[in-house]
Structure formats: structure tokens, C-alpha cells
Scaffold this active site. Structure first.
Site, mmCIF file in Angstrom:
data_model
loop_
_atom_site.group_PDB
_atom_site.id
_atom_site.type_symbol
_atom_site.label_atom_id
_atom_site.label_comp_id
_atom_site.label_asym_id
_atom_site.label_seq_id
_atom_site.Cartn_x
_atom_site.Cartn_y
_atom_site.Cartn_z
ATOM 1 C CG HIS A 143 6.174 -2.777 6.033
ATOM 2 N ND1 HIS A 143 6.739 -1.744 5.397
ATOM 3 C CD2 HIS A 143 5.313 -3.411 5.396
ATOM 4 C CE1 HIS A 143 5.907 -1.722 3.968
ATOM 5 N NE2 HIS A 143 5.258 -2.940 4.211
ATOM 6 C CG HIS A 178 4.646 -7.425 2.431
ATOM 7 N ND1 HIS A 178 4.886 -7.351 1.278
ATOM 8 C CD2 HIS A 178 4.459 -6.326 3.036
ATOM 9 C CE1 HIS A 178 4.629 -5.991 0.961
ATOM 10 N NE2 HIS A 178 4.327 -5.246 1.923
ATOM 11 C CG LEU A 194 -1.965 -1.066 1.114
ATOM 12 C CD1 LEU A 194 -2.737 -1.070 2.555
ATOM 13 C CD2 LEU A 194 -2.815 -0.834 0.077
HETATM 14 ZN ZN ZN Z 1 3.856 -3.469 2.495
#
Ligand code: ZN
Length: 194
Positions: free
Chosen positions: A153, A149, A108
Site C-alpha cells: 500500500h 500486503h 478493507l
Molecule cells: Zn489492503
């Protein structure tokens, strides 16, 4: 409350996030806002740095894939695919026996880009849920992918970092454009200060 999603180029996306020290009404509100923001952007995962908070926290919601996941699991919808999951201070153990698989990923924070990323197909995650209860979840397939994933972050790692140097070079122009605010999405983005 729907929060703006921090776009590629924002320094917070490259920081190592801090452990969540304690529960608080502010933390619970942040979790609610992150789930609402993820849903509004049609995402399956969202990490706290993506809303500008350098905390080891992410949310995931695989319920849009419940039917597909039920089929893979032999008919039953797995419990973790029924509602949003909240991962606080997650610790991942990669399943060494698992093969690496190539799957197309998007983020995103990096609108309009999808790239094939190789990752192990299985991972076990130990974490605190939003009630601060210790949990352990062995994950495979789509869930394992989302967890890896999102956990990246929290260490300032983006899926781009898993691509080949050549592939990354080919994406440079597009990434620079996003970093200077030249990108659009059907959700609100917060770009880095020029
Ligand atoms: Zn991401």
C-alpha cells in the site's frame, strides 16, 4: 477516532507514500486512530494511505489469531501477536529461500472481494516502532502475508496487481462499481470524487 476508509478508486491508494520525517503529537494521534479504525473494521492490517494519508506507516494486529499462531510456534503466543504493531518507514527483505504460497487476501479498501494471491511465505522487515526505535522482525506465515500486503500500500500497490491479467479483467466490473461508490461495508468508506 474511527476514520473513514478510502475505497478503491481513490488516487491516494495509487501514490507512492512519503517517509515519515519525525515524531509529533499529530503522528501519534494518527497511529491511535488507525489502530481504532482497523479494529472497528475487523481488519488485521491498515496502511496510512487507506485513511487518506500518503505516509509510510501501517499498523497490524494478529492478536485475533494468537491461539492459532501459538499452536504453530509450539505453544507460546509470539510477542508480536499480543498487541497491535506499528511499522514506520518499513523496509522489506524477501526471504529468497522461502517458497511462494497462495493465500486468499482481502482489503478493507476493496469491500466484498477476496482473491488468491501468491507471495513468499517469509519476509524480514526493518522499521521504526511508534517510539521511533529501530526494529527488525523476521516474519513467516500470516504475519509475513499481512506485512507484504500493507507495505505494498505504501508504494501504491494493491493485491489486485499480483493477480493474473485474466483474473483482473474478470474483476473489472466489480472494481468499477466500487470506484463509483457502489459498494457497502459495515464500516465507513470514503469514495473517490465522481
Ligand atoms: Zn489492503
Amino acid at each position: 477516532m474511527i476514520l473513514p476508509i478510502y475505497a478503491y478508486g481513490q488516487p491516494v491508494l495509487r501514490e507512492r507514500a512519503a517517509e515519515v520525517e519525525a515524531d509529533s503529537p499529530e503522528l501519534q494521534a494518527l497511529v491511535d486512530d488507525m489502530i481504532e479504525t482497523m479494529h472497528a473494521a475487523n481488519g488485521v492490517g491498515l496502511a496510512a494511505p487507506q485513511v487518506g494519508r500518503a505516509l509510510r506507516l501501517f499498523v497490524a494486529d494478529l492478536s485475533p489469531y494468537a491461539d492459532e499462531l501459538a499452536e504453530a510456534a509450539g505453544g507460546e503466543v509470539p510477542a508480536w501477536a499480543e498487541a497491535p504493531l506499528v511499522f514506520i518507514n518499513p523496509v522489506l527483505t524477501l526471504d529468497e529461500a522461502c517458497d511462494e504460497v497462495d493465500v486468499e487476501e482481502g482489503c478493507l479498501s476493496i469491500p466484498d472481494l477476496r482473491e488468491t494471491v501468491w507471495r513468499p511465505d517469509g519476509v524480514t522487515v526493518r522499521y521504526l516502532d511508534r517510539q521511533f526505535q529501530e526494529q527488525e522482525l523476521p516474519a513467516v506465515g500470516h504475519l509475513a502475508r499481512v506485512i507484504q500486503h500493507e507495505a505494498d500500500h505504501l508504494d501504491g500497490v494493491l493485491y489486485l496487481d499480483h493477480l493474473s491479467p485474466l483474473r483482473r479483467r474478470l474483476l473489472q466490473r466489480r472494481l468499477k462499481a466500487i470506484a463509483r461508490g457502489d459498494a457497502e461495508a459495515d464500516y465507513e468508506l470514503a469514495f473517490a470524487a465522481p
